[in-house]
Design a protein around this motif. Structure first.
Motif, mmCIF file in Angstrom:
data_model
loop_
_atom_site.group_PDB
_atom_site.id
_atom_site.type_symbol
_atom_site.label_atom_id
_atom_site.label_comp_id
_atom_site.label_asym_id
_atom_site.label_seq_id
_atom_site.Cartn_x
_atom_site.Cartn_y
_atom_site.Cartn_z
ATOM 1 N N ALA A 32 -4.001 -8.568 0.122
ATOM 2 C CA ALA A 32 -3.737 -7.193 0.927
ATOM 3 C C ALA A 32 -2.330 -6.665 0.494
ATOM 4 C CB ALA A 32 -3.880 -7.424 2.398
ATOM 5 N N LEU A 33 -1.306 -7.496 0.344
ATOM 6 C CA LEU A 33 -0.011 -7.025 0.079
ATOM 7 C C LEU A 33 0.368 -8.080 -1.014
ATOM 8 C CD1 LEU A 33 1.568 -6.617 3.618
ATOM 9 C CD2 LEU A 33 0.834 -4.733 2.160
ATOM 10 N N THR A 46 9.357 7.853 8.741
ATOM 11 C CA THR A 46 8.621 7.444 7.424
ATOM 12 C C THR A 46 7.054 7.376 7.576
ATOM 13 O OG1 THR A 46 10.557 6.045 6.716
ATOM 14 C CG2 THR A 46 8.560 5.759 5.675
ATOM 15 N N ALA A 47 6.372 8.023 6.568
ATOM 16 C CA ALA A 47 5.058 7.903 6.756
ATOM 17 C C ALA A 47 4.552 6.859 5.590
ATOM 18 C CB ALA A 47 4.163 9.236 6.440
ATOM 19 N N ILE A 48 3.462 6.014 5.831
ATOM 20 C CA ILE A 48 2.969 4.946 4.608
ATOM 21 C C ILE A 48 1.586 5.679 4.475
ATOM 22 C CG2 ILE A 48 2.124 2.700 4.241
ATOM 23 C CD1 ILE A 48 4.393 1.641 6.284
ATOM 24 N N MET A 49 1.409 5.812 3.228
ATOM 25 C CA MET A 49 0.021 6.302 3.031
ATOM 26 C C MET A 49 -0.484 5.328 1.572
ATOM 27 S SD MET A 49 0.478 10.336 3.073
ATOM 28 C CE MET A 49 -1.406 10.706 3.316
ATOM 29 N N GLY A 50 -1.745 5.760 1.271
ATOM 30 C CA GLY A 50 -2.582 4.913 0.279
ATOM 31 C C GLY A 50 -3.917 5.194 0.438
ATOM 32 N N GLY A 55 -3.513 -1.442 1.631
ATOM 33 C CA GLY A 55 -2.733 -2.241 2.281
ATOM 34 C C GLY A 55 -1.714 -1.852 3.546
ATOM 35 N N LYS A 56 -2.110 -0.531 3.405
ATOM 36 C CA LYS A 56 -0.670 0.245 4.420
ATOM 37 C C LYS A 56 -0.809 -0.050 5.797
ATOM 38 C CE LYS A 56 -3.980 4.356 4.641
ATOM 39 N NZ LYS A 56 -5.242 3.915 3.791
ATOM 40 N N VAL A 206 7.601 4.478 12.045
ATOM 41 C CA VAL A 206 7.094 4.357 10.769
ATOM 42 C C VAL A 206 5.564 4.314 11.201
ATOM 43 C CG1 VAL A 206 6.497 2.337 9.295
ATOM 44 C CG2 VAL A 206 8.677 2.547 10.211
ATOM 45 N N MET A 207 4.973 5.532 10.459
ATOM 46 C CA MET A 207 3.572 5.995 10.464
ATOM 47 C C MET A 207 2.649 5.662 9.509
ATOM 48 S SD MET A 207 2.229 9.803 11.602
ATOM 49 C CE MET A 207 2.742 10.532 9.899
ATOM 50 N N VAL A 208 1.442 5.038 9.613
ATOM 51 C CA VAL A 208 0.419 5.071 8.767
ATOM 52 C C VAL A 208 -0.513 6.255 9.038
ATOM 53 C CG1 VAL A 208 -1.661 3.715 8.248
ATOM 54 C CG2 VAL A 208 0.636 2.414 8.399
ATOM 55 N N THR A 209 -0.843 6.832 7.958
ATOM 56 C CA THR A 209 -1.877 8.100 8.137
ATOM 57 C C THR A 209 -2.484 8.435 6.713
ATOM 58 O OG1 THR A 209 -1.944 10.579 8.560
ATOM 59 C CG2 THR A 209 0.203 9.777 7.337
#
Length: 257
Positions: A32-33, A46-50, A55-56, A206-209
């Motif tokens: 996964a990572l 901060t946004a985390i995307m993928g 693995g976000k 920190v945001m996953v989207t």
């Protein structure tokens, strides 16, 4: 190629150093990572995307202490959480981390005010009155505090969840698809609130989207593909985020552990 997402100077609220996370064994093994290093600056959004399966969400769960890492280290501020025992980790999550989830996770028998105060009540702490007033006025729910969740719209329920995450003044707030269950107008209200909480009150988020429009509210976007950080954007727009995501849809990298 492995890309390290680094904070552009200033104090760091959360940090991952060469973290690996593997699920399963043999043919069922999923990496996964893989060697992810990233810094998330204090007072930044901060946004985390993928792509799906990049693995976000796993990265966010490891950063927040909701999941363990197989290799590498995770820090919240100056505390290495990857070495903490269960009790110490529970205290850290309670006292120093806020959470906002797609499903709101409000208790239906409690009023909005009671839901907002719940983490503090569990910790045996009383809210700072001036900060309480600031949070309530920022989310615009002062006239809804006595209402239960089923008496609130989806956007209002998520703003209650945002206030709950903020009221304890955590070191960092992790938001997992916070607008995923909202219509575009309600989603914009929640994202505007999150952005303002960073700019006006120096909160760290920190945001996953998966949504390029949601990511455009952030100061920075970190992109994952196949378990690795492969790119990042500063001052993103929906268009630049979408262009980057299109490039990542075909990204692959061989796995070694």
């Amino acid at each position: 190629m492995t890309v390290a997402a680094t904070n552009a100077g200033g104090p760091v609220a959360a940090r991952a150093d060469e973290i690996w996370k593997v699920y399963g064994t043999g043919e069922a093994q999923v990496v996964a990572l893989r060697g992810v290093s990233a810094e998330f600056g204090r007072g930044r959004f901060t946004a985390i995307m993928g792509p799906s399966g990049s693995g976000k969400s796993t990265l966010m769960h490891c950063l927040a202490g909701l999941d363990t890492v197989d290799k590498g280290t995770v820090h919240i501020g100056g505390t290495e959480i990857s070495k903490l025992g269960d009790k110490a980790l529970t205290r850290l999550r309670r006292d120093r981390i806020g959470f906002i989830f797609q499903q709101f996770n409000l208790l239906p028998t409690l009023s909005a005010a009671e839901n907002i105060r719940l983490p503090l009540d569990i910790a045996g702490r009383k809210p700072d009155q001036a900060w309480w007033d600031t949070v309530i006025d920022t989310v615009g729910l002062r006239d809804r505090l006595s209402h239960r969740p089923n008496q609130l719209s989806g956007g209002q329920q998520q703003r209650v969840a945002c206030a709950r995450a903020l009221v304890g003044r955590p070191d960092v707030i992790f938001a997992d698809e916070p607008t995923g269950n909202l219509d575009s107008r309600s989603g914009a209200e929640v994202l505007g609130f999150l952005r303002d909480s960073v700019r006006e009150h120096e909160q760290t988020i920190v945001m996953v989207t998966h949504d390029p429009v949601a990511a455009s509210y952030a100061d920075r976007v970190v992109f994952l593909a196949d378990g690795a950080i492969v790119d990042e954007l500063a001052d993103p727009t929906a268009e630049t985020v979408l262009d980057t995501m299109k490039r990542l849809d075909t990204y692959t990298e061989p796995v070694t552990l």
